[in-house]
Each structure stands twice: as C-alpha cells, then as structure tokens.
Motif scaffolding. Structure first.
Motif, short mmCIF file in Angstrom:
data_model
loop_
_atom_site.label_atom_id
_atom_site.label_comp_id
_atom_site.label_asym_id
_atom_site.label_seq_id
_atom_site.Cartn_x
_atom_site.Cartn_y
_atom_site.Cartn_z
N SER A 58 142.66 67.72 55.48
CA SER A 58 141.63 68.58 55.90
C SER A 58 142.40 69.99 56.31
O SER A 58 141.65 71.04 56.24
N GLU A 59 143.32 69.68 57.23
CA GLU A 59 144.20 70.77 57.56
C GLU A 59 144.85 71.63 56.53
O GLU A 59 144.65 72.90 56.68
N LEU A 60 145.34 71.24 55.36
CA LEU A 60 145.91 72.03 54.25
C LEU A 60 144.71 72.67 53.60
O LEU A 60 144.93 73.76 53.33
N ILE A 61 143.48 72.12 53.59
CA ILE A 61 142.31 72.81 53.07
C ILE A 61 142.03 74.00 53.80
O ILE A 61 141.69 75.21 53.32
N ALA A 62 141.83 73.52 55.00
CA ALA A 62 141.33 74.64 55.89
C ALA A 62 142.33 75.82 55.93
O ALA A 62 142.05 77.08 56.18
N ASN A 63 143.67 75.49 56.16
CA ASN A 63 144.76 76.78 55.90
C ASN A 63 144.64 77.43 54.74
O ASN A 63 144.63 78.80 54.74
#
Length: 149
Positions: A58-63
């Motif tokens: 989720s964090e990688l996609i949000a970034n």
C-alpha cells in the motif's frame, strides 16, 4: 522473461521461487485494494505476515500515485524463505527516493510532510531497493520469514 525481483535485490537469498503473479494496477479505481486481495491470496500459506506485506504494498503504491503518476503493476513473488513485492511506475528518476528514509520523529516541528511511507517500508522489509526499468522504475521490497533475516 524479465528478471525476478529477488534477482534485482542481489543481497538476499530467498530460495526457490514458488509462485509469481503480476497484477496490472494501471487504470484501476482502487489499485491498493486490488493489490491487497492478490497478496492475501498469494501469502495465505507463505509464512510471511500478510499484514506487513499489505502495508508495504500500500505504501509503495501510494508513493507511485503521489510522486510518479501512478502504479502500473505489482509483481508478487513467493519464495521458500520469503517474498518480494515490486511496484512498477512510469517515472524513471530513481534518485528521487532516499536510500535511507528517516522520518520517525514524533515532535510536531520535526515531522516532514512526506517520507513516512518509505520509513515504514524500510522498517518492515528485510531490504528494499529501486531499479530503472524500460519506461520507468520498480521499487522492490523483500520480506523474509521470521528467523531468516
């Protein structure tokens, strides 16, 4: 076939590749939800914390959404001793990602507006890296089984 994410992260031996899945995220209304569903399915018997993997993804996609025009694809690989998650985007500037994120301050004056996502990835993953690909980059996080680090 393109290299596996573990081949790109050369300092982590994960054993044999057991399962791999590429999930197209580009154009999806809820790419993080799609990634979480696929991760839950792939990691149900992998010995890796699905919660940690879902947070990292989720964090990688949000970034990718915030800084690189959106995530194109997530590659999920399950190995004997861990898993690798790679998020592909179309931005090719790998220097924009810090090599060692540090935004763990709880003091209001010291907390940056950005950087917490990579700090979480850095904290949960055994290792992570960014590599250029044809037409963009892939940010890779490797999560190992407990006791394997």
């Amino acid at each position: 076939m393109p290299p596996t994410t573990a081949e790109l992260v050369r300092d982590c031996s994960l054993g044999d590749l057991l399962r791999q899945r590429d999930v197209v995220l580009e154009g999806r209304e809820a790419p993080q939800r799609a990634a979480r569903v696929e991760l839950a399915d792939m990691l149900s018997t992998g010995g890796i914390s699905a919660d940690d993997a879902m947070l990292v993804a989720s964090e990688l996609i949000a970034n990718a959404d915030q800084h690189a025009g959106g995530a194109v694809l997530i590659r999920i690989e399950v190995y004997e001793f861990g898993s690798a998650i790679g998020v592909v985007d179309r931005a090719s500037d790998t220097s924009a990602l810090p090599t060692s994120p540090s935004n763990s301050s709880t003091k209001l004056a010291d907390v940056a507006t950005n950087g917490r996502g990579l700090f979480l990835v850095h904290s949960l993953a055994s290792t992570w890296s960014v590599k250029q690909t044809k037409g963009g980059k892939i940010v890779i996080a490797v999560l190992t089984r407990a006791g394997f680090r």
